[in-house]
Motif scaffolding. Structure first.
Motif, short mmCIF file in Angstrom:
data_model
loop_
_atom_site.label_atom_id
_atom_site.label_comp_id
_atom_site.label_asym_id
_atom_site.label_seq_id
_atom_site.Cartn_x
_atom_site.Cartn_y
_atom_site.Cartn_z
N UNK A 115 0.68 -1.15 -0.44
CA UNK A 115 -0.17 -0.61 -0.27
C UNK A 115 1.41 1.55 -0.36
N UNK A 116 0.00 2.48 -0.65
CA UNK A 116 1.37 2.97 -0.70
C UNK A 116 0.48 4.69 -0.58
N UNK A 119 3.28 10.65 0.89
CA UNK A 119 4.00 10.50 1.90
C UNK A 119 5.26 9.49 1.53
N UNK A 120 4.71 8.21 0.81
CA UNK A 120 5.38 7.09 1.80
C UNK A 120 6.14 7.13 -0.34
N UNK A 121 5.21 7.96 -1.30
CA UNK A 121 6.21 7.46 -2.25
C UNK A 121 7.35 8.65 -2.40
N UNK A 148 -1.52 1.29 -11.71
CA UNK A 148 -1.71 0.76 -12.51
C UNK A 148 -1.13 -0.45 -11.94
N UNK A 149 -0.18 -0.72 -11.14
CA UNK A 149 0.80 -2.04 -10.99
C UNK A 149 -0.49 -2.84 -9.89
N UNK A 150 -0.75 -2.01 -8.91
CA UNK A 150 -2.06 -2.58 -7.90
C UNK A 150 -3.77 -2.73 -8.69
N UNK A 151 -3.59 -2.81 -10.09
CA UNK A 151 -4.92 -3.60 -10.42
C UNK A 151 -5.51 -2.08 -11.21
N UNK A 152 -5.93 -0.74 -11.28
CA UNK A 152 -6.11 0.29 -11.85
C UNK A 152 -5.96 0.06 -13.28
N UNK A 153 -6.57 1.70 -13.72
CA UNK A 153 -6.80 1.54 -15.25
C UNK A 153 -5.20 1.85 -16.01
#
Length: 154
Positions: A115-116, A119-121, A148-153
């Motif tokens: 999860x991110x 601030x994490x980025x 995207x890598x987490x399933x988004x568009x």
């Protein structure tokens, strides 16, 4: 000094001087994406992975990589190309000098963060110096890529 390591999956056994920086060693083996920028661990241009973890190769001796798996951008071409499309879409790819180290950290982030937050980025990329951009295009590209890598568009 004898060392044995893997660079981008290729086994290498070599004799090196004990004080050889890892940055110089991988470049001598053809990994030219690993760049010299500051030699003080402040710019991120020399980022590569040792056993899947990003490190700044300008301050690590090649001897410390003995028995380890080294990955450079040359070993991650498909993933790098995929992220590069997000950089281009956001207009974040200017001179490109900082891109290899930056991309190595982003690809490590994909593997390490489940999860991110914004601030994490920002915290994860704080050591990447770019002299061309204001970082906002890069930030948008990273955020879109992680989504995207987490399933988004796309």
């Amino acid at each position: 000094m004898e060392i044995k390591l893997w660079i981008n999956g290729k086994l290498i056994e070599d004799n090196i001087e004990p004080d050889t920086p890892l940055l110089e060693y991988v470049r001598s083996k053809g990994c030219l994406s690993v760049k010299r920028g500051c030699e003080t661990s402040n710019c991120g241009l020399c980022t590569l992975w040792i056993d899947e973890k990003p490190v700044l190769s300008c301050t690590v001796l090649a001897a410390r990589a003995n028995g380890k798996h080294i990955t450079t951008l040359e070993g991650l071409q498909e993933e790098a190309k995929e992220f590069g499309e997000f950089m281009a879409k956001e207009g974040a790819d200017q001179c490109g000098y900082c891109n290899p180290g930056f991309i190595m950290n982003v690809l490590a982030m994909v593997r390490e963060l489940k999860e991110f937050s914004d601030e994490d980025i920002k915290e994860y990329l704080v050591g990447n110096l770019c002299r061309c951009t204001g970082y906002m295009g890069q930030f948008r590209a990273v955020k879109a890529f992680l989504n995207y890598k987490r399933g988004g568009e796309r």
